[in-house]
Scaffold this active site. Structure first.
Site, PDB file in Angstrom:
ATOM      1  N   SER A   1       0.838  -1.206   0.000  1.00  0.00           N
ATOM      2  CA  SER A   1       0.000   0.000   0.000  1.00  0.00           C
ATOM      3  C   SER A   1       0.868   1.249   0.000  1.00  0.00           C
ATOM      4  O   SER A   1       1.995   1.226   0.504  1.00  0.00           O
ATOM      5  CB  SER A   1      -0.883   0.022   1.245  1.00  0.00           C
ATOM      6  OG  SER A   1      -1.539   1.280   1.350  1.00  0.00           O
TER       7      SER A   1
ATOM      8  N   TYR B   1      -1.453  -0.111  10.256  1.00  0.00           N
ATOM      9  CA  TYR B   1      -1.633  -0.645   8.898  1.00  0.00           C
ATOM     10  C   TYR B   1      -0.414  -0.278   8.055  1.00  0.00           C
ATOM     11  O   TYR B   1       0.175  -1.128   7.379  1.00  0.00           O
ATOM     12  CB  TYR B   1      -2.907  -0.044   8.296  1.00  0.00           C
ATOM     13  CG  TYR B   1      -3.143  -0.409   6.858  1.00  0.00           C
ATOM     14  CD1 TYR B   1      -3.579  -1.690   6.514  1.00  0.00           C
ATOM     15  CD2 TYR B   1      -2.940   0.517   5.838  1.00  0.00           C
ATOM     16  CE1 TYR B   1      -3.797  -2.028   5.193  1.00  0.00           C
ATOM     17  CE2 TYR B   1      -3.166   0.183   4.514  1.00  0.00           C
ATOM     18  CZ  TYR B   1      -3.588  -1.089   4.200  1.00  0.00           C
ATOM     19  OH  TYR B   1      -3.801  -1.417   2.900  1.00  0.00           O
TER      20      TYR B   1
END
Ligand SMILES: Cc1cc2nc3c(=O)[nH]c(=O)nc-3n(C[C@H](O)[C@H](O)[C@H](O)COP(=O)(O)OP(=O)(O)OC[C@H]3O[C@@H](n4cnc5c(N)ncnc54)[C@H](O)[C@@H]3O)c2cc1C
Lengths: 453, 263
Positions: free
Chosen positions: B156, B169
């Site tokens: 990501s 995250y």
């Protein structure tokens, strides 16, 4: 924990405007995505104020809105579950769009049995409004080609509905405006084609009598529809172009469709559409067809979906939005009623940009609340002018009632509860099939009923 | 960039001919599903892994209908690393080989909760970092042995720099990106490609009717970029590509300034 790659799908958010195609009315609602057949009714846990399944929001008025409630977005349920090339029966989740179905089916030599004037509607939305197409006189409504579907209710019960199983729910859900439960998947009988092409013929006509003659002569042609100039009066009154076509029988390569490119980029200023510009447009449209009769081989895209090339063309009507007014009037009074209503529209000075006229045939729909009935249907697009449009709609609705006709809920945001209940006297019987958790702004308006939720 | 020619047929000439054989981990995620539809249309052979059996069945039916020549599935919780070797051996066996492994599973987690509860923080790190490391250990050794294969992994943009709004995250993805860089450095000379995919926010079908979602990337376009990057055997893919310069800037903001920002 939410999974990463579906984050993007909103966790329920409050107060997000979901716009119907007419962009009137607009209400805040909470959006809840149903991405999987198993998401409903679990997604409703802990929520209040009722819910309504919605598809692409291509209805014009408020059948796909629920003020202050929860909208269940079904477009994530877009899987194709099975296709039987022998029978042409496609099993698909209800959130799949007709555009996606065409992309899949056309290269395999199959076409939709019935299609509306835009391909950006969902399978579930097409069933819930029991939509009609240019072939209503031979094929009936969309629902007539849906052989089976699953209906899930908020109590968690799941029913397979078909002409042989749970027939009552089958009949109530086809044309049931999303109120009987959530359709998770459906089976649709597709029809074979050998070409993308349509053998097209366009014929100019002058007045309703010529239109009726052409309608009679074209009974054997699969698709017929007319554009009618409702801005002109006098000797040009009710002139138009009668458009008809059949799927070409000459085999040709079945290529996939290109993607739409144009997006109408902004809200047009309110003055863009007025009586003068609409008259100009209509005169240009009439004469675009230079000869009284034009014959051509046309691709199915421009034939069925002339406006889809411009995504969001509804913005052309400006911020206030637009509203369609669509009636069906039975044959006995069809001619007289259509003339009277067109005269009333011309007299009002309110411009209708697009007016579409067509004959409905007598193939019955399986749906108990379906709109189409044998006779004539006319659809008129009006930009909304708060002070003037609604009084006109009310007069037109009363005239429709007096001619024994009725209005199409998918295109409505204006009829009164009394008008609706005259048009659809079976509404009380239908109401018994309503899911107690589901309602819509339309339903509350036309029944005066904010059900206990 | 690797040395092999950048065509879609390069995958098929890697060791055999015929449809691509693809293993998909986290097949019910939106991006994975959209990518699989592209492969299904090409007639690929697919082995799909996800946790929920009902969802997996719907995805499998869809891909089969759209033209996949073979679809097999396993409903497995990928957090359970002990199961990985058996699962992967079974998948490769079922596919009769493997050209591409696509890792698309992961969790966003709950940042505020992870700030208070280490157990939750550890859970995020486990799912997004430890489990992929376990899978890639097996998969990379399989590919190295055959001197072929593409390992495509969704990391990501959030891993490019830690931000207060989602640093658990983000750090799990940063770890994953660093691991993939090292793995690539090890296996590239063995003819194996490692692709690090860094998506920004993605709009899926269900958000398209909402105002404001125009700003997000369309999931189908993201999927097309991923499928193309796999065919071209790329090393890193920012999708949409505009994220590359944006993150270049974000990475280069001095810490002195960055720590004061509300990101
Ligand atoms: C340019 C244009 C041309 C059109 N031409 C025609 C035409 O020729 N003929 C015609 O009949 N209509 C026509 N329409 C109207 C359109 O076909 C219908 O309104 C259609 O139902 C819209 O589908 P949707 O997916 O957008 O549904 P929405 O508008 O989002 O919802 C419509 C209804 O379906 C219900 N619903 C949606 N999904 C489900 C589900 N899974 N389960 C249960 N209920 C559900 C909703 O509650 C709502 O009552 C046209 C519309 C446009 C914009």
């Amino acid at each position: 924990m939410p999974e990463t790659n579906s984050v993007q799908a909103p966790t329920p958010t409050l107060e997000v405007p979901f716009e119907s195609w007419g962009r009137y009315p607009t209400y805040p609602a909470r959006m809840i995505p149903l991405n999987w057949q198993t998401d409903f009714p679990a997604a409703l846990a802990g929520l209040h104020n009722g819910a309504l399944p919605v598809g692409m929001g291509r209805s014009y008025g408020d059948v796909c809105l629920l003020k202050g409630g929860n909208l269940l977005l079904t477009t994530g349920m877009d899987r194709l579950l099975h296709f039987d090339t022998e029978t042409g029966i496609l099993t698909a989740e209800a959130g799949v769009t007709l555009a996606q179905i065409l992309d899949f089916a056309v290269p395999r030599g199959f076409f939709l049995p019935v299609t509306p004037g835009t391909k950006y509607v969902t399978l579930g939305g097409a069933i819930a409004n029991d939509i009609h197409g240019k072939n209503h006189h031979v094929a009936g409504t969309f629902g007539a080609h849906v052989t089976e579907f699953e209906l899930v209710r908020s109590d968690g019960s799941r029913r397979i509905c078909s002409p042989t199983e749970n027939l009552d729910f089958y009949a109530a859900t086809i044309g049931g405006l999303g109120l009987t439960g959530v359709i998770t998947w459906a089976k649709l009988r597709m029809k074979p084609i050998v070409s993308r092409g349509i053998d097209y013929e366009g014929i100019q006509f002058h007045g309703i009598d010529e239109f009726l003659d052409l309608t009679r002569q074209s009974e054997h042609i699969e698709y017929t529809v007319s554009w009618i100039d409702c801005a002109s009066t006098g000797k040009n009154f009710a002139r138009g172009v009668f458009m008809q076509g059949d799927h070409s029988k000459v085999p040709a390569e079945l290529k996939p469709s290109p993607e739409p490119k144009l997006v109408f980029p902004f809200d047009a200023p309110g003055f863009a559409l007025n009586h003068a510009t609409v008259s100009l447009f209509n005169t240009a449209f009439f004469h675009k067809q230079l000869k009284p009769r034009v014959v051509a081989l046309q691709d199915y895209e421009p034939f069925f979906y002339p406006l889809d090339k411009v995504l969001h063309w509804n913005r052309m009507y400006g911020k206030n939005g637009l509203l369609q007014f669509q009636y069906a009037i039975p044959w006995e009074s069809a001619r007289e009623g259509t003339i009277a209503i067109l005269q009333e529209v011309a007299k009002s000075g309110l411009a209708s940009f697009l007016a579409v006229l067509k004959a409905f045939g007598d193939v019955p729909s399986p749906g108990m609340m379906s709109f189409p009935q044998p006779g004539i249907t006319l659809a008129l697009d009006f930009p909304i002018k708060a002070d003037k449009s609604f009084p006109l709609f009310e007069r037109l609705a009363d005239m429709t009632r007096d001619f024994g006709g009725k209005l199409y809920p998918a295109k409505d945001a204006a009829m009164t509860a009394a008008q609706y209940q005259t048009f659809y006297p079976q509404w009380e019987q239908f109401a018994r099939y309503r899911d107690p958790m589901l309602t819509s702004s339309f339903w509350e308006r036309v029944t005066g009923d904010r059900p206990t939720l | 960039m690797s040395t092999s020619p950048a065509t879609s047929s390069s995958l098929q000439t890697a060791g055999h001919s015929g449809p691509k054989k693809i293993l998909v981990l986290g097949a019910t995620s939106g991006i994975a599903e959209a990518t699989c539809r592209i492969w299904a249309k090409q007639g690929a052979r697919l082995f799909l892994v996800a946790r929920n059996a009902d969802k997996l069945a719907a995805v499998a039916a869809d891909l089969k209908t759209r033209g996949a020549s073979y679809v097999d599935t396993a409903a497995v919780d990928l957090d359970d690393t002990a199961q990985h070797p058996a699962l992967l051996a079974h998948a490769v066996n079922s596919l009769t080989g493997m050209d591409v492994a696509y890792l698309a599973h992961g969790v966003l987690g709950d940042q505020p909760r992870a700030e208070q509860e280490f157990a939750h923080a550890a859970q995020i790190l486990h799912t997004n970092f430890v489990a992929p490391v376990s899978l890639l250990t097996w998969l990379s050794n399989y590919c190295v042995q055959r001197h072929a294969g593409v390992l495509a992994v969704i990391s990501s943009v959030a891993g490019d720099r830690g931000r207060k709004s989602n640093y658990l995250y983000g750090s799990s993805k940063a770890g994953l990106s660093a691991f993939l860089g090292g793995l690539r450095n090890r296996v590239d000379r063995e003819g194996v490609t490692v692709l690090t995919i860094k998506p920004g926010p993605v709009r899926t079908a269900m958000t398209s009717a909402m105002k404001g979602s125009e700003k997000f990337a369309d999931v189908n376009k993201v999927a097309q970029s991923i499928a193309a990057a796999i065919d071209k055997r790329k090393d890193t893919l920012y999708v949409p590509f505009q994220w590359q310069p944006i993150l270049f800037v974000i990475r280069n903001i001095p810490e002195r300034v960055f720590k004061k920002l509300n990101l």
